[in-house]
Design a protein around this motif. Structure first.
Motif, PDB file in Angstrom:
ATOM      1  N   GLU A  12     -50.581 -36.154  -2.981  1.00 56.15           N
ATOM      2  CA  GLU A  12     -50.635 -36.708  -4.583  1.00 56.15           C
ATOM      3  C   GLU A  12     -52.268 -36.952  -4.710  1.00 56.15           C
ATOM      4  O   GLU A  12     -52.627 -36.550  -5.953  1.00 56.15           O
ATOM      5  CB  GLU A  12     -49.503 -37.784  -4.921  1.00 56.15           C
ATOM      6  N   TYR A  13     -52.779 -37.875  -4.014  1.00 59.54           N
ATOM      7  CA  TYR A  13     -54.076 -38.385  -4.218  1.00 59.54           C
ATOM      8  C   TYR A  13     -55.137 -37.136  -4.223  1.00 59.54           C
ATOM      9  O   TYR A  13     -56.133 -37.072  -5.227  1.00 59.54           O
ATOM     10  CB  TYR A  13     -54.780 -39.235  -3.163  1.00 59.54           C
ATOM     11  N   PHE A  14     -55.101 -35.915  -3.316  1.00 57.56           N
ATOM     12  CA  PHE A  14     -56.083 -34.998  -3.451  1.00 57.56           C
ATOM     13  C   PHE A  14     -55.580 -33.617  -4.127  1.00 57.56           C
ATOM     14  O   PHE A  14     -56.252 -32.694  -4.287  1.00 57.56           O
ATOM     15  CB  PHE A  14     -56.427 -34.720  -1.828  1.00 57.56           C
ATOM     16  N   SER A  15     -54.358 -33.755  -4.777  1.00 58.61           N
ATOM     17  CA  SER A  15     -53.743 -32.523  -5.443  1.00 58.61           C
ATOM     18  C   SER A  15     -53.671 -31.503  -4.574  1.00 58.61           C
ATOM     19  O   SER A  15     -53.990 -30.304  -4.736  1.00 58.61           O
ATOM     20  CB  SER A  15     -54.489 -32.467  -6.720  1.00 58.61           C
ATOM     21  N   VAL A  16     -53.412 -31.730  -3.312  1.00 63.88           N
ATOM     22  CA  VAL A  16     -53.042 -30.534  -2.223  1.00 63.88           C
ATOM     23  C   VAL A  16     -51.846 -29.598  -2.628  1.00 63.88           C
ATOM     24  O   VAL A  16     -50.700 -29.963  -2.922  1.00 63.88           O
ATOM     25  CB  VAL A  16     -52.862 -30.946  -0.911  1.00 63.88           C
ATOM     26  N   VAL A  70     -66.310 -37.570  -2.105  1.00 59.48           N
ATOM     27  CA  VAL A  70     -65.675 -36.626  -1.541  1.00 59.48           C
ATOM     28  C   VAL A  70     -65.655 -35.423  -2.841  1.00 59.48           C
ATOM     29  O   VAL A  70     -65.575 -35.782  -3.826  1.00 59.48           O
ATOM     30  CB  VAL A  70     -63.936 -36.993  -1.432  1.00 59.48           C
ATOM     31  N   ASN A  71     -65.885 -34.151  -2.288  1.00 63.98           N
ATOM     32  CA  ASN A  71     -65.924 -33.087  -2.942  1.00 63.98           C
ATOM     33  C   ASN A  71     -64.798 -32.269  -2.460  1.00 63.98           C
ATOM     34  O   ASN A  71     -64.666 -31.593  -1.136  1.00 63.98           O
ATOM     35  CB  ASN A  71     -67.278 -32.262  -2.854  1.00 63.98           C
ATOM     36  N   ALA A  72     -63.752 -32.210  -3.125  1.00 58.72           N
ATOM     37  CA  ALA A  72     -62.532 -31.168  -3.131  1.00 58.72           C
ATOM     38  C   ALA A  72     -62.778 -29.855  -3.012  1.00 58.72           C
ATOM     39  O   ALA A  72     -61.880 -29.006  -2.524  1.00 58.72           O
ATOM     40  CB  ALA A  72     -61.658 -31.703  -3.837  1.00 58.72           C
TER      41      ALA A  72
END
Length: 248
Positions: free
Chosen positions: A35-39, A90-92
């Motif tokens: 949820e946090y990183f929208s994986v 952090v760069n997704a």
């Protein structure tokens, strides 16, 4: 051959060389990460697939090392709380360097058996069993030896080398794959013909020791393709799936 069964095999193999083991983290914490990183992940994904997807995403995170070290030193000196303005950046969206670091972390180690493409053609059987001698981070290339001819050293780009399975890759009935044809050292295209049987090892990790496959162009004299048992170690995704998320 099923078109829906593969379920992104490239992201369902737990990355080799990653020291952080997301398989030991509780499902709730894994879903918090998603949820946090929208994986991107299937809502009904089982725990092994969930941890594999998260591990693959984790390797792509680009961290601002100066911010981390600067914040750490200031915290040690008691100057300020690390969380104030020295947060990890952090760069997704993976950068080229992030991909290169990821490939270096995931590279096969010296002495490790791998699948190696030593032919310029893409014909069936162009991948063979080989042993890694070295890996160059700068050129992203391997030196390997053919398991059938150890007198020859072959230099290959990373896109011509695939690590073998560890029994935790997620394959389904109908999944396309490559596997060593019994009593040979060459990989041929195949499809998983029966649902894999999973068991839990002593550490509580689900593993699959062998897969039942049907190989391409393996018809008998009656035109039927036999089921063949292959150790899961020698069953790997198709190259385009394996390298899907490693490109710059």
């Amino acid at each position: 051959m099923s078109k829906t069964a593969p379920a992104a095999n490239a992201r369902n193999a737990y990355p080799k060389g990653l020291t952080t083991d997301f398989r030991q983290i509780s499902p709730q914490n894994l879903f918090d990460y998603v949820e946090y990183f929208s994986v991107s992940i299937r809502p009904d994904a089982p725990a092994p697939e969930l941890s594999c997807n998260i591990a693959s995403h984790f390797l792509t995170i680009d961290v601002d090392e100066e911010a981390v070290l600067g914040g750490f030193l200031k915290t040690c000196d008691g100057e300020k709380d690390y969380a104030d303005d020295n947060k990890v950046v952090v760069n997704a969206v993976p950068s080229v360097m992030a991909h290169k670091r990821k490939r270096a972390k995931a590279a096969a180690r010296p002495g490790e058996q791998v699948a190696a493409k030593v032919s310029r053609s893409d014909e069936n059987g162009s991948w063979i069993l080989a042993s890694v001698q070295s890996y160059s981070r700068d050129s992203e290339s391997y030196d390997v030896q053919d398991e059938d001819d150890i007198t020859k050293l072959i230099r290959l780009p990373y896109t011509n080398v695939m690590r073998l399975g560890n029994g935790m890759e997620i394959f389904h009935k109908g999944s396309p794959c490559m596997a060593i044809f019994p009593e040979t050292t060459s990989f041929y295209k195949a499809v998983v013909s029966k649902a894999p049987v999973w068991r839990v090892d002593r550490q509580g990790t689900p593993i699959c020791s062998e897969l039942i496959l049907k190989f391409m162009d393996d018809e008998d004299e009656t035109g039927k393709t036999p089921h063949r048992r292959v150790p899961s170690r020698y069953v790997i995704p198709l190259p385009e799936l394996y390298f899907e998320d490693q490109a710059p």
